[in-house]
Design an enzyme around this catalytic site. Structure first.
Site, PDB file in Angstrom:
ATOM      1  N   HIS A  81       0.825  -1.215   0.000  1.00  0.00           N
ATOM      2  CA  HIS A  81       0.000   0.000   0.000  1.00  0.00           C
ATOM      3  C   HIS A  81       0.866   1.274   0.000  1.00  0.00           C
ATOM      4  O   HIS A  81       0.802   2.091  -0.917  1.00  0.00           O
ATOM      5  CB  HIS A  81      -0.900   0.022   1.237  1.00  0.00           C
ATOM      6  CG  HIS A  81      -1.793  -1.164   1.380  1.00  0.00           C
ATOM      7  ND1 HIS A  81      -2.869  -1.420   0.554  1.00  0.00           N
ATOM      8  CD2 HIS A  81      -1.774  -2.186   2.273  1.00  0.00           C
ATOM      9  CE1 HIS A  81      -3.477  -2.523   0.935  1.00  0.00           C
ATOM     10  NE2 HIS A  81      -2.848  -3.017   1.971  1.00  0.00           N
TER      11      HIS A  81
HETATM   12  O1  RIB Z   1      -5.097   0.301   4.394  1.00  0.00           O
HETATM   13  C1  RIB Z   1      -3.692   0.310   4.288  1.00  0.00           C
HETATM   14  C2  RIB Z   1      -3.114   1.463   5.034  1.00  0.00           C
HETATM   15  O2  RIB Z   1      -3.411   1.359   6.414  1.00  0.00           O
HETATM   16  C3  RIB Z   1      -1.579   1.507   4.954  1.00  0.00           C
HETATM   17  O3  RIB Z   1      -1.142   2.829   5.054  1.00  0.00           O
HETATM   18  C4  RIB Z   1      -1.169   0.740   6.166  1.00  0.00           C
HETATM   19  O4  RIB Z   1       0.126   1.107   6.651  1.00  0.00           O
HETATM   20  C5  RIB Z   1      -2.207   1.183   7.154  1.00  0.00           C
HETATM   21  O5  RIB Z   1      -1.797   2.442   7.691  1.00  0.00           O
END
Ligand code: RIB
Ligand code: CA
Length: 308
Positions: A241
């Site tokens: 992500h």
């Molecule tokens: O949904 C994914 C996000 O939420 C990413 O930034 C992960 O690190 C959490 O913060």
């Protein structure tokens, strides 16, 4: 000239990988790292940034500032089931780190926004609490910022906390609402894009084997938990992500973008709405080119000691 980055983060295994790749990317310089409560408490997130700085020793070293301990208007919900109680895979052998006196995040965000204006890119990798507080303090200054690239949201795909909400938006929907309403140059990197950014464990192992050393070993160790949980969830690897958000801050051509108007639902749902666009949303990404770029930068070969 390298673009100055301010990275707002809640490390977090994927945040850690994103920071490590950013610190080895010549197009940008991570001048500031601000921490926010999200995956873990803001205290733990700040300790984790200091751990990563001690591990990687980026040059120049960023200024570190501590941010909001809680969402704007609700109790903090963390993601320690995925990231571990300490946020970095619960390893038991991190060297102790000293933090010293840290600045506060929001004044530093505003100082950089005022001084660097269009030159500055803010990369938000956690809940948007610090950005919302900065907007409340000086909305005009924040509108000078060249780009805000934020990992968050689920537009045309299911969420990862509720059927319709992604974690960063779910933790602080009030902050996300303020950021979307502020008229910023906002590039959102939602699950629609990040779920295409899956790193096979074998791919990481192969890349790290080319740079074997303490950093590679530590990356392998702290990312192991995320691989296990993502594999158990049916993914073919770890979903990157936050590294994708950093990559899109560096090279927006890695994605196709759609200008949309989003509204934030009561539990952080990011829903399409009528009206003028308030952000761009990353949709299709060039997964192969992103993974090559990420793995090329994540872990530089260890510095050889000067031969005596
Ligand atoms: O949904 C994914 C996000 O939420 C990413 O930034 C992960 O690190 C959490 O913060
Ligand atoms: Ca994060």
């Amino acid at each position: 000239m390298a673009t100055p980055l301010l990275v707002d983060t809640d490390p977090g295994i994927d945040d850690a990988l994103a920071l490590l790749a950013a610190w080895n990317s010549p197009e940008v310089v991570v001048e500031v790292v601000t921490t926010v409560a999200g995956n873990v408490t803001v205290e733990q997130a700040t300790t984790n940034v200091c751990r990563l700085l001690a591990l990687r020793k980026p040059d120049p070293a960023p200024v570190v500032a501590i941010g909001a301990p809680d969402p704007l208007a609700r109790q903090l919900v963390t993601a320690t089931r995925y990231h571990g109680a300490d946020g970095l895979g619960d390893l038991d052998d991190w060297p102790a780190v000293g933090r010293g006196e840290l600045a506060a995040a929001v004044p530093l965000i505003l100082d950089r926004a005022r001084r660097q204006q269009r030159l500055l890119t803010i990369v938000a990798l956690g809940p948007m609490t610090n950005l919302a507080l900065a907007l409340k303090a000086d909305p005009a200054a924040m509108k000078f910022v060249g780009r805000v690239v934020a990992m968050g949201g689920a537009v045309d795909v299911p969420g990862n906390v509720t059927p319709a909400a992604e974690f960063n938006m779910y933790v602080d929907p009030e902050a996300a609402h303020r950021v979307l309403a502020a008229g910023l140059s906002l590039d959102l990197v939602p699950l629609d894009a990040t779920r295409q950014a899956v790193l096979p464990r074998a791919g990481l192992k192969k890349a790290l084997s080319r740079a074997a050393g303490p950093l590679a070993a530590r990356i392998t160790a702290f990312s192991d938990r995320a691989f296990r949980i993502d594999h158990a969830g049916g993914a073919q690897g770890m979903v990157l992500h936050d590294p994708l958000a950093v990559a899109l801050a560096i090279d927006p051509t890695l994605a196709q973008w759609e200008a949309v108007r989003l509204e934030i639902g009561p539990e952080g749902e990011t829903r399409r709405a009528r009206g003028d666009p308030n952000c761009r949303v990353a949709k299709a990404i060039d997964t192969a080119r992103f993974l090559r770029m990420f793995l090329d930068r994540l872990c530089p070969p260890p510095r050889r000691r000067a031969s005596s």
